[in-house]
Design a protein around this motif. Structure first.
Motif: not given
Length: 343
Positions: A119-123, A263-266, A299-302
């Protein structure tokens, strides 16, 4: 912590004592065998104590059984994902799968970590495949905690793809099957209520969504879970949709504070996005652009499409050209990542 005290308490549904044992292990700072380390990482991760969970990983001795090493790597991968550390998540998730060697509990945790990574990599196809494999493994070993986690996460994935009916059906099943019993993990239940409320927002059922987020907030606060930041951000979005920007700002600001402290980035990025939109709508453009830039940086790719869209709203009052650039970036990321809801 001896003879898997953390795991015994967790399996009996006594999550508070499980967390207390794990926290004492962190405070003691002594090396741990893998069989003692992975349950501590698991319960601290589920609590949202990412710093403590990372500390346990560092305290683990080399060696131990392959299944225990796999579980330690898998739960540590989930910690890395929550902190936005995608490369570390990938290395640990791949190690977990290699070590799992057919053990169902380890396979379930490894495939869940790989689903988060996908999910983080858009797959999106990889995300769906790993959740299906993880759920099958969790069902084989009757691990209710992992079943609850996977089904809740899979509902969130379906919502991101625009399948509101499928997502709502998944969560109704989760709350019916796992909402009761001594071993129901409060963080998992809280997130199930939270994700269900997110679906209701997108369906236009705002009063029901508000009540759902309040239920999630109560459950997560009682559990002391960092996931409370998700519920606060959801309440902010509900207030925003209802036009109550003062309450929306307060909820978003609290969500940013909680997620930042843990530290909860998501959870941090959605809260920053909402805050940027509300600040722009109320005329505090400088603060809005600061929040938007921070969302993009975290942000991550997600979460990147949402972050760029929020940065666009923040820029719009003063710099329409920059707003269009951010919107174009958000559209491209959402399209290539197969995220119809973001698009």
């Amino acid at each position: 912590m001896s003879e898997n005290a953390v795991l015994r308490h967790a399996e009996s549904g006594d999550w508070e004592h499980a967390v207390a044992h794990a926290q004492r292990a962190v405070a003691a700072g002594r090396p741990l065998d893998a069989e003692d380390a992975w349950p501590a990482v698991m319960v601290l991760y589920l609590r949202g104590d990412l710093v403590g969970a990372s500390a346990v990983r560092a305290m683990a001795r080399p060696g131990g059984g392959e299944a225990d090493r796999a579980l330690l790597a898998a739960w540590s991968a989930s910690v890395a994902w929550a902190r936005g550390e995608v490369d570390a998540c990938r290395d640990l998730a791949e190690e977990a799968l290699a070590r799992a060697a057919g053990e169902p509990r380890a396979l379930a945790a490894a495939h869940t970590a790989l689903a988060l990574l996908a999910a983080a990599e858009g797959d999106r196809r990889g995300n769906e495949r790993h959740y299906a494999l993880g759920l099958a493994a969790a069902e084989r070993c009757e691990d209710r905690t992992q079943q609850l986690r996977i089904r809740t996460n899979r509902a969130s994935q379906r919502m991101e793809e625009g399948d509101l009916t499928g997502a709502l059906s998944e969560l109704d099943h989760v709350l019916w099957r796992f909402g009761f019993g001594p071993d129901a993990h409060p963080n998992g239940l809280g997130l199930a209520h939270n994700n269900r409320a997110e679906i209701l927002i997108r369906a236009g059922r705002l009063a029901e969504a508000r009540d759902g987020f309040r239920t999630a907030l109560t459950v997560l606060q009682r559990a002391g879970a960092a996931g409370v930041a998700y519920a606060l951000a959801g309440l902010g979005e509900t207030h925003e949709a209802r036009g109550d920007l003062t309450q929306a700002r307060a909820a978003y600001e609290e969500a940013v504070e909680v997620a930042g402290e843990r530290g909860f980035s998501q959870a941090l990025v959605p809260a920053l996005c909402g805050l940027a939109r509300v600040l722009a709508a109320t005329g505090d453009v400088t603060a809005a652009r600061t929040a938007g830039r921070r969302a993009v940086a975290e942000a991550t790719s997600l979460t990147a499409p949402q972050a760029y869209a929020a940065a666009g709203w923040a820029a719009l009052p003063e710099d329409p050209a920059a707003a269009r650039g951010h919107a174009d970036e958000a559209i491209e990321l959402a399209r290539t990542g197969r995220r119809p809801a973001a698009l």
